[in-house]
Design a protein around this motif. Structure first.
Motif, short mmCIF file in Angstrom:
data_model
loop_
_atom_site.label_atom_id
_atom_site.label_comp_id
_atom_site.label_asym_id
_atom_site.label_seq_id
_atom_site.Cartn_x
_atom_site.Cartn_y
_atom_site.Cartn_z
N GLN A 3 0.83 -1.21 -0.13
CA GLN A 3 0.05 -0.09 0.12
C GLN A 3 0.71 1.17 -0.08
O GLN A 3 1.75 1.30 0.80
CB GLN A 3 -0.84 -0.01 1.21
N LEU A 4 0.62 2.24 -0.72
CA LEU A 4 1.13 3.42 -0.69
C LEU A 4 -0.16 4.62 -0.51
O LEU A 4 -1.11 4.63 -1.47
CB LEU A 4 1.65 3.94 -2.06
N VAL A 5 0.02 5.47 0.43
CA VAL A 5 -1.05 6.02 0.93
C VAL A 5 -0.66 7.57 1.07
O VAL A 5 0.22 7.75 1.84
CB VAL A 5 -1.81 5.57 2.21
N ALA A 23 2.87 7.26 2.78
CA ALA A 23 3.28 6.16 3.81
C ALA A 23 3.13 4.69 3.08
O ALA A 23 2.28 4.60 2.22
CB ALA A 23 2.16 6.02 4.86
N VAL A 24 4.28 4.07 3.18
CA VAL A 24 4.49 2.80 2.54
C VAL A 24 4.35 1.55 3.30
O VAL A 24 4.99 1.63 4.56
CB VAL A 24 5.82 2.88 1.49
N SER A 25 3.60 0.61 2.97
CA SER A 25 3.39 -0.68 3.78
C SER A 25 3.11 -1.76 3.02
O SER A 25 3.17 -1.93 1.89
CB SER A 25 2.28 -0.45 4.73
N GLY A 26 3.58 -2.90 3.49
CA GLY A 26 3.27 -4.23 2.89
C GLY A 26 4.65 -4.95 2.17
O GLY A 26 4.62 -6.08 1.97
N ALA A 75 12.98 5.42 8.61
CA ALA A 75 12.59 4.58 9.69
C ALA A 75 10.88 4.58 9.61
O ALA A 75 10.20 3.48 10.34
CB ALA A 75 12.88 5.45 11.03
N LYS A 76 10.24 5.73 9.14
CA LYS A 76 8.73 5.88 9.06
C LYS A 76 8.26 5.00 7.62
O LYS A 76 6.91 5.38 7.65
CB LYS A 76 8.39 7.40 9.17
N ASN A 77 8.97 4.89 6.95
CA ASN A 77 8.62 4.25 5.53
C ASN A 77 7.66 5.44 4.73
O ASN A 77 6.70 5.00 4.28
CB ASN A 77 7.89 2.99 5.64
N THR A 78 8.02 6.57 4.81
CA THR A 78 7.23 7.55 4.31
C THR A 78 8.32 8.51 3.41
O THR A 78 9.35 8.72 3.90
CB THR A 78 6.94 8.41 5.38
N VAL A 79 7.61 8.92 2.33
CA VAL A 79 8.15 9.91 1.50
C VAL A 79 7.42 11.29 1.53
O VAL A 79 6.11 10.90 1.57
CB VAL A 79 8.19 9.34 -0.06
N TYR A 80 8.23 12.38 1.47
CA TYR A 80 7.55 13.42 1.52
C TYR A 80 7.83 14.21 0.22
O TYR A 80 8.78 14.34 -0.36
CB TYR A 80 8.00 14.36 2.73
N LEU A 81 6.74 15.31 -0.04
CA LEU A 81 6.99 16.22 -1.04
C LEU A 81 6.69 17.79 -0.56
O LEU A 81 5.47 17.90 -0.43
CB LEU A 81 6.23 16.21 -2.49
N GLN A 82 7.61 18.35 -0.33
CA GLN A 82 7.17 19.64 0.31
C GLN A 82 7.21 20.59 -0.96
O GLN A 82 8.01 20.74 -1.66
CB GLN A 82 8.70 20.34 1.37
N ARG A 105 9.18 7.96 -16.69
CA ARG A 105 8.23 7.63 -17.30
C ARG A 105 7.38 6.61 -16.30
O ARG A 105 7.56 5.80 -15.65
CB ARG A 105 8.54 6.77 -18.57
N SER A 106 5.92 7.02 -16.44
CA SER A 106 4.86 6.56 -15.29
C SER A 106 4.74 5.13 -15.60
O SER A 106 4.53 4.11 -14.60
CB SER A 106 3.60 7.21 -15.24
N LYS A 107 4.92 4.55 -16.89
CA LYS A 107 4.77 3.17 -17.16
C LYS A 107 5.84 2.05 -16.30
O LYS A 107 5.49 1.04 -16.35
CB LYS A 107 4.81 2.82 -18.68
N ASN A 108 6.79 2.88 -15.76
CA ASN A 108 7.96 1.90 -15.18
C ASN A 108 7.76 2.04 -14.01
O ASN A 108 8.77 1.30 -12.99
CB ASN A 108 9.31 2.44 -15.82
N TYR A 109 6.60 2.40 -13.35
CA TYR A 109 6.41 2.59 -11.89
C TYR A 109 5.45 1.26 -11.54
O TYR A 109 4.26 1.19 -12.34
CB TYR A 109 6.03 3.72 -11.59
N ASP A 110 5.72 0.57 -10.67
CA ASP A 110 4.76 -0.72 -10.37
C ASP A 110 3.71 -0.67 -9.42
O ASP A 110 2.78 -1.32 -9.47
CB ASP A 110 5.73 -1.83 -10.14
N TYR A 111 3.93 0.29 -8.44
CA TYR A 111 2.94 0.52 -7.15
C TYR A 111 2.73 1.98 -7.34
O TYR A 111 3.33 2.81 -7.50
CB TYR A 111 3.76 0.20 -6.01
N TRP A 112 1.43 2.18 -7.20
CA TRP A 112 0.82 3.35 -7.06
C TRP A 112 -0.46 3.78 -5.87
O TRP A 112 -0.84 2.87 -5.48
CB TRP A 112 -0.11 3.72 -8.25
#
Length: 122
Positions: A3-5, A23-26, A75-82, A105-112
């Motif tokens: 999950q990416l939330v 937030a990334v989990s799984g 540590a939090k498995n989280t990515v931010y965009l300020q 390129r968006s096609k090369n990303y597996d998880y959304w």
């Protein structure tokens, strides 16, 4: 289950700031690149920025360079965009994504993630 939330979107006036979180989990994405894309109505999805989970190397689209900053907290498995100095043209749905390799390129990303709306009023 992976999950990416995303969170942190909202309505802001031009010149204002927002911070998006993903937030990334799984699973772990230690060898992955985490990216932020956005899609405005009637437009194609476009890359905004990405960061290597392991090295911290980054990329920014010219349209956001100097205004947006991507970061990650392992540590939090989280990515931010300020996002600072927001403009009406930044209005879009913002998506977090995970993929292997440095790629715009968006096609090369597996998880959304499901996306979060950012609206900038003039």
């Amino acid at each position: 289950q992976v999950q990416l939330v995303e969170s942190g979107g909202g309505l802001v006036q031009a010149g204002g700031s927002l911070r998006l979180s993903c937030a990334v989990s799984g699973r772990t994405f230690s060898g992955y690149v985490m990216a932020w894309f956005r899609q405005a109505p009637g437009k194609e999805r476009e890359i905004i920025s990405f960061i290597s989970w392991s090295t911290g190397g980054t990329y920014y689209a010219d349209s956001v360079k100097g205004r947006f900053t991507i970061s990650r907290d392992n540590a939090k498995n989280t990515v931010y965009l300020q996002m600072n100095s927001l403009r009406p043209e930044d209005t879009a749905v913002y998506y977090c994504a995970a993929g292997v390799g440095y790629d715009i390129r968006s096609k090369n990303y597996d998880y959304w993630g499901q996306g979060t709306q950012v609206t900038v009023s003039s």
